[in-house]
Design an enzyme around this catalytic site. Structure first.
Site, PDB file in Angstrom:
ATOM      1  N   TYR A 141      37.164  39.042  28.858  1.00  0.00           N
ATOM      2  CA  TYR A 141      38.235  38.316  28.172  1.00  0.00           C
ATOM      3  C   TYR A 141      37.709  37.543  26.956  1.00  0.00           C
ATOM      4  CZ  TYR A 141      41.367  39.220  32.155  1.00  0.00           C
ATOM      5  OH  TYR A 141      42.129  39.811  33.123  1.00  0.00           O
ATOM      6  N   LYS A 186      31.402  45.538  40.643  1.00  0.00           N
ATOM      7  CA  LYS A 186      31.531  46.995  40.479  1.00  0.00           C
ATOM      8  C   LYS A 186      30.132  47.501  40.143  1.00  0.00           C
ATOM      9  CE  LYS A 186      34.006  50.799  40.078  1.00  0.00           C
ATOM     10  NZ  LYS A 186      34.497  51.508  41.275  1.00  0.00           N
ATOM     11  N   ASP A 219      37.178  47.837  43.842  1.00  0.00           N
ATOM     12  CA  ASP A 219      38.270  48.773  44.173  1.00  0.00           C
ATOM     13  C   ASP A 219      38.574  48.742  45.667  1.00  0.00           C
ATOM     14  OD1 ASP A 219      35.697  49.752  44.172  1.00  0.00           O
ATOM     15  OD2 ASP A 219      36.203  51.776  43.544  1.00  0.00           O
ATOM     16  N   ASP A 243      41.208  37.699  38.109  1.00  0.00           N
ATOM     17  CA  ASP A 243      42.568  37.605  37.578  1.00  0.00           C
ATOM     18  C   ASP A 243      43.475  38.566  38.352  1.00  0.00           C
ATOM     19  OD1 ASP A 243      44.681  36.979  35.973  1.00  0.00           O
ATOM     20  OD2 ASP A 243      43.945  37.995  34.184  1.00  0.00           O
ATOM     21  N   ASP A 247      46.362  37.674  41.707  1.00  0.00           N
ATOM     22  CA  ASP A 247      47.797  37.974  41.653  1.00  0.00           C
ATOM     23  C   ASP A 247      48.180  38.837  42.854  1.00  0.00           C
ATOM     24  OD1 ASP A 247      48.253  36.557  39.331  1.00  0.00           O
ATOM     25  OD2 ASP A 247      49.518  38.120  38.467  1.00  0.00           O
TER      26      ASP A 247
END
Ligand code: NAD
Length: 353
Positions: A141, A186, A219, A243, A247
């Site tokens: 970001y 990851k 994942d 992030d 959610d």
């Protein structure tokens, strides 16, 4: 205790939910004999209207000097023109960066009385109680961005120091809870994740041998979060993964209006406390927003910035009792009468005593 709390109501439902949170904090101060002072400042769209910028220097200065900051939400259609030079959300990113708030804590503890509002089967939600620690000021970001006619790129970069500080926060939190930390990355694909995993393993081994550390690929974590959410205690991850996962995790609790958060920096530095939801322009001004996430954010403020554990628990228990008693705003009320923001806040005030 004397404490100087800065309130940033922001936009949309922000002023409605922060106003009732201040009332609850005042009631707690009276009950426990504390002296809290409150000062309001502009951030986001209202700051663009009043000062021409989303984070005026006066706001940042007041926050930097405060003991803690309570934030509503920013943004709304009035300021969402994609070509606009200044946007409310820039104020949020700028204040996090300026105050060095690198760890975003999001507790997820679905309340038994609100399970009907979650799309997940109730039997999967029993005993779920975890906190996600999301890295907040690094990664893709904030990395360099490029764009030409044929391509675009976003750089994901992390320094060891950025990874170490957020991991230490998460390990310390796990020590205070059930002693289990899940580090999400990851590492099978990304170099930043391989660095993250190496550092997590080293810090765990050398500094926190009492914490059980597991590594999980992002994942499969997205799947496990729904399939076995009760298996987690503290989850720590980098900015973008956090992030997205938080959610997803909000759906376990049933409503955005129930989830608080804390954004913290180094020990002793000011923290910002806010609900995880946005400014909800569709219901702004109607007096029907769920204030519980903001009240629970105020409880986190008392715990993490002021060290007032009993006071924090008092608010959390009062919210829990209101939910137990079926006192729901419209986002949670399956049928029957929904409370207004003010009535829901009054229900919590009544249960503080
Ligand atoms: P949102 O979280 O504001 O709303 C999503 C949905 O949830 C809406 O239907 C809304 O009515 C409902 N909702 C949210 N909070 C609620 C509450 N307390 N009680 C009852 N219902 C509630 O997300 P959005 O609609 O995608 O974004 C609206 C604006 O908020 C945008 O400008 C966005 O950029 C901004 N935003 C700000 C923050 C922040 O300030 N931290 C976070 C997310 C979005």
């Amino acid at each position: 205790m004397q404490a100087n709390i800065v309130v940033l109501p922001g936009d949309g439902i922000g002023p409605e939910i922060t106003a009732v949170a201040v009332e609850v904090l005042k009631a707690v101060a009276t009950r426990f004999g504390h002296d809290f002072s409150f000062s309001e400042h502009d951030i986001g769209g209202i700051a663009i209207d009043n000062h021409g910028e989303p984070l005026p220097a006066t706001t940042l200065d007041a926050c930097a000097k405060a003991d803690a900051v309570l934030l509503g939400a920013v943004g709304g259609p009035k300021w969402s023109d994609p070509n606009a030079k200044v946007r409310p959300e820039q104020g949020l990113l700028a204040i996090r960066k300026a105050l060095g708030l690198f760890a975003n804590l999001r507790p997820v503890r679905p309340h038994p009385a609100a399970l009907h509002a979650s799309p997940i089967k109730p039997e999967l939600l029993r005993d779920v109680d975890f906190i996600v620690v999301r890295e907040l000021t690094g990664g893709i970001y904030f990395g360099d961005k490029t764009r030409d006619a044929q391509s675009a790129s976003d750089l994901c970069r992390y320094t060891s120091a950025e990874i170490e500080r957020v991991l230490r926060s998460a390990f310390r939190l796990a020590q205070q809870r059930r002693g289990k930390l899940t580090s999400v990355d990851k590492a099978n694909v990304l170099e930043t994740s391989r660095l993250w995993r190496d550092i997590a393993a080293r810090i765990g081994r050398e500094e926190f041998p009492d914490v059980e550390l597991e590594h999980q690929l992002v994942d499969s974590m997205a799947m496990h979060l729904i399939a076995k959410p009760h298996a987690y205690d503290v989850i720590v991850t980098e900015n973008m993964f956090g992030d997205i996962l938080t959610d997803e995790a909000s759906m376990l609790a049933g409503s955005l209006g129930l989830l608080p958060s804390a954004s913290l920096g180094e020990e002793g530095k000011v923290g910002i406390y806010e609900p995880i939801h946005g400014s909800a322009p569709d219901i702004a001004g109607k007096g029907i927003a769920n204030p519980y996430a903001t009240l629970l954010s105020a409880a986190m403020l008392l715990r993490h910035s002021l060290g007032l554990e009993a006071e924090a628990a008092t608010i959390e228990q009062a919210v829990a009792r209101a939910l137990d008693d079926g006192l729901f705003t419209a986002d949670l009320a399956a049928q029957g009468q929904a409370l207004s923001t003010r009535q829901a806040a009054q229900a919590v005030l009544d249960r503080l005593r």
